[in-house]
Design an enzyme around this catalytic site. Structure first.
Site, PDB file in Angstrom:
ATOM      1  N   PHE A  56      -1.065  16.406   2.862  1.00 37.49           N
ATOM      2  CA  PHE A  56      -1.905  16.124   2.141  1.00 37.49           C
ATOM      3  C   PHE A  56      -0.318  15.571   1.280  1.00 37.49           C
ATOM      4  CE2 PHE A  56      -3.407  14.735  -1.506  1.00 37.49           C
ATOM      5  CZ  PHE A  56      -4.865  13.805  -1.549  1.00 37.49           C
ATOM      6  N   ASP A  75      -3.468   5.802   6.218  1.00 39.66           N
ATOM      7  CA  ASP A  75      -3.980   6.899   7.183  1.00 39.66           C
ATOM      8  C   ASP A  75      -5.093   6.335   8.421  1.00 39.66           C
ATOM      9  OD1 ASP A  75      -4.426   9.218   7.263  1.00 39.66           O
ATOM     10  OD2 ASP A  75      -6.239   8.906   5.435  1.00 39.66           O
ATOM     11  N   GLU A  91       0.826  -1.134   0.216  1.00 34.67           N
ATOM     12  CA  GLU A  91       0.020   0.193  -0.247  1.00 34.67           C
ATOM     13  C   GLU A  91       1.047   0.900  -0.024  1.00 34.67           C
ATOM     14  OE1 GLU A  91      -1.954   1.556  -0.969  1.00 34.67           O
ATOM     15  OE2 GLU A  91      -4.399   1.495   0.406  1.00 34.67           O
ATOM     16  N   ASP A  92       0.156   2.253  -0.334  1.00 33.90           N
ATOM     17  CA  ASP A  92       1.317   3.262  -0.925  1.00 33.90           C
ATOM     18  C   ASP A  92       0.974   4.255   0.891  1.00 33.90           C
ATOM     19  OD1 ASP A  92      -1.611   4.019  -0.463  1.00 33.90           O
ATOM     20  OD2 ASP A  92      -1.519   5.636  -2.490  1.00 33.90           O
ATOM     21  N   ARG A 151       1.200  11.866  -9.999  1.00 36.24           N
ATOM     22  CA  ARG A 151       1.303  10.170  -9.679  1.00 36.24           C
ATOM     23  C   ARG A 151       2.583   9.971 -10.286  1.00 36.24           C
ATOM     24  NH1 ARG A 151      -2.839   7.135  -7.870  1.00 36.24           N
ATOM     25  NH2 ARG A 151      -4.720   7.562  -8.544  1.00 36.24           N
TER      26      ARG A 151
HETATM   27  P1  5GP Z   1      -7.706   4.736   5.004  1.00 33.88           P
HETATM   28  O1  5GP Z   1      -8.044   3.878   4.389  1.00 33.88           O
HETATM   29  O2  5GP Z   1      -5.933   4.320   6.228  1.00 33.88           O
HETATM   30  O3  5GP Z   1      -8.068   5.766   5.122  1.00 33.88           O
HETATM   31  O4  5GP Z   1      -6.525   5.153   3.657  1.00 33.88           O
HETATM   32  C1  5GP Z   1      -5.470   4.813   2.614  1.00 33.88           C
HETATM   33  C2  5GP Z   1      -5.863   5.610   1.014  1.00 33.88           C
HETATM   34  O5  5GP Z   1      -6.447   6.700   1.689  1.00 33.88           O
HETATM   35  C3  5GP Z   1      -4.513   5.250   0.888  1.00 33.88           C
HETATM   36  O6  5GP Z   1      -4.296   4.590  -0.261  1.00 33.88           O
HETATM   37  C4  5GP Z   1      -4.917   6.891   0.011  1.00 33.88           C
HETATM   38  O7  5GP Z   1      -5.513   6.121  -1.257  1.00 33.88           O
HETATM   39  C5  5GP Z   1      -5.528   6.947   0.280  1.00 33.88           C
HETATM   40  N1  5GP Z   1      -4.455   8.913   1.248  1.00 33.88           N
HETATM   41  C6  5GP Z   1      -4.879   8.848   2.619  1.00 33.88           C
HETATM   42  N2  5GP Z   1      -3.392   9.778   2.425  1.00 33.88           N
HETATM   43  C7  5GP Z   1      -3.838  10.140   1.440  1.00 33.88           C
HETATM   44  C8  5GP Z   1      -2.757  11.451   1.167  1.00 33.88           C
HETATM   45  O8  5GP Z   1      -2.119  12.119   1.953  1.00 33.88           O
HETATM   46  N3  5GP Z   1      -2.587  11.745  -0.068  1.00 33.88           N
HETATM   47  C9  5GP Z   1      -3.307  11.132  -1.303  1.00 33.88           C
HETATM   48  N4  5GP Z   1      -2.328  10.814  -2.273  1.00 33.88           N
HETATM   49  N5  5GP Z   1      -4.193   9.641  -0.663  1.00 33.88           N
HETATM   50  C10 5GP Z   1      -3.834   9.832  -0.067  1.00 33.88           C
END
Ligand code: 5GP
Length: 177
Positions: free
Chosen positions: A149, A100, A96-97, A162
């Site tokens: 962000f 969050d 995963e990137d 990207r």
């Molecule tokens: P989670 O489900 O853990 O809240 O969020 C994971 C997803 O939210 C990541 O795979 C990504 O797509 C998006 N995301 C969360 N924070 C960021 C951020 O700072 N930048 C971007 N581009 N996407 C984010």
């Protein structure tokens, strides 16, 4: 209003960290095959680099779930958009990137776990631990980052940025018309 980008993590720092994570994965699965499952689209760049730093028999698959869309805010709902092939009995590393709130990885982890992999580990390049609402953590974490962000190295804002080689904070400069 224009977007301003501030470099948070350089391409050199990313490359060094990805090599370190690849070496750890290689050591954790000696002589065994691993299946990397990337979460589309953001993890594609990280997966491509990570795979080349793992000295094992590596194969790929990709999974897609609903995400932020064009907004910086998350809906709180996760929906499966593209499933993977069989994971049963395999060593899975979910790639995963960014971790969050943890909603996305909790959903995907539970989905994969139900299909009885041999091992299931999580690799997240970035971790915003202060935002977590779900009890999930990654086994392989690249960088802890503050609640800002970020874009670049696979991460987007409305499908832009990207391809940036560095990870940057996206700041909205409202003083510039
Ligand atoms: P989670 O489900 O853990 O809240 O969020 C994971 C997803 O939210 C990541 O795979 C990504 O797509 C998006 N995301 C969360 N924070 C960021 C951020 O700072 N930048 C971007 N581009 N996407 C984010």
């Amino acid at each position: 209003m224009v977007d301003k980008l501030r470099v948070l993590i350089t391409r050199q720092q990313i490359a060094a960290k990805v090599a370190e994570l690849g070496a750890r994965i290689t050591a954790d699965f000696p002589g065994e095959p691993v299946l990397l499952i990337g979460v589309l689209k953001g993890a594609a760049v990280f997966l491509a680099d990570l795979a080349r730093q793992i000295q094992l028999d590596v194969s790929f698959d990709f999974i897609a779930v609903s995400s932020y869309g064009n907004a910086k805010q998350q809906s709180g709902e996760v929906r499966l958009v593209k499933d993977v092939d069989s994971v049963e009995g395999k060593n899975i590393i979910l790639v995963e990137d960014i971790l969050d709130t943890g909603l996305t990885l909790t959903y995907i982890r539970n989905l994969l776990q139900a299909h009885r992999p041999k091992a299931l580990k999580i690799a997240a390049l970035l971790d915003k631990a202060s935002r977590r609402t779900e009890p999930v953590c990654a086994d392989y974490v690249g960088f802890q980052i503050p609640d800002e962000f970020v874009v670049g190295y696979g991460l987007d804002f409305a499908e832009h940025y990207r391809n940036l080689p560095d990870i940057c904070v996206l700041e909205s400069d409202s003083s510039t018309a």
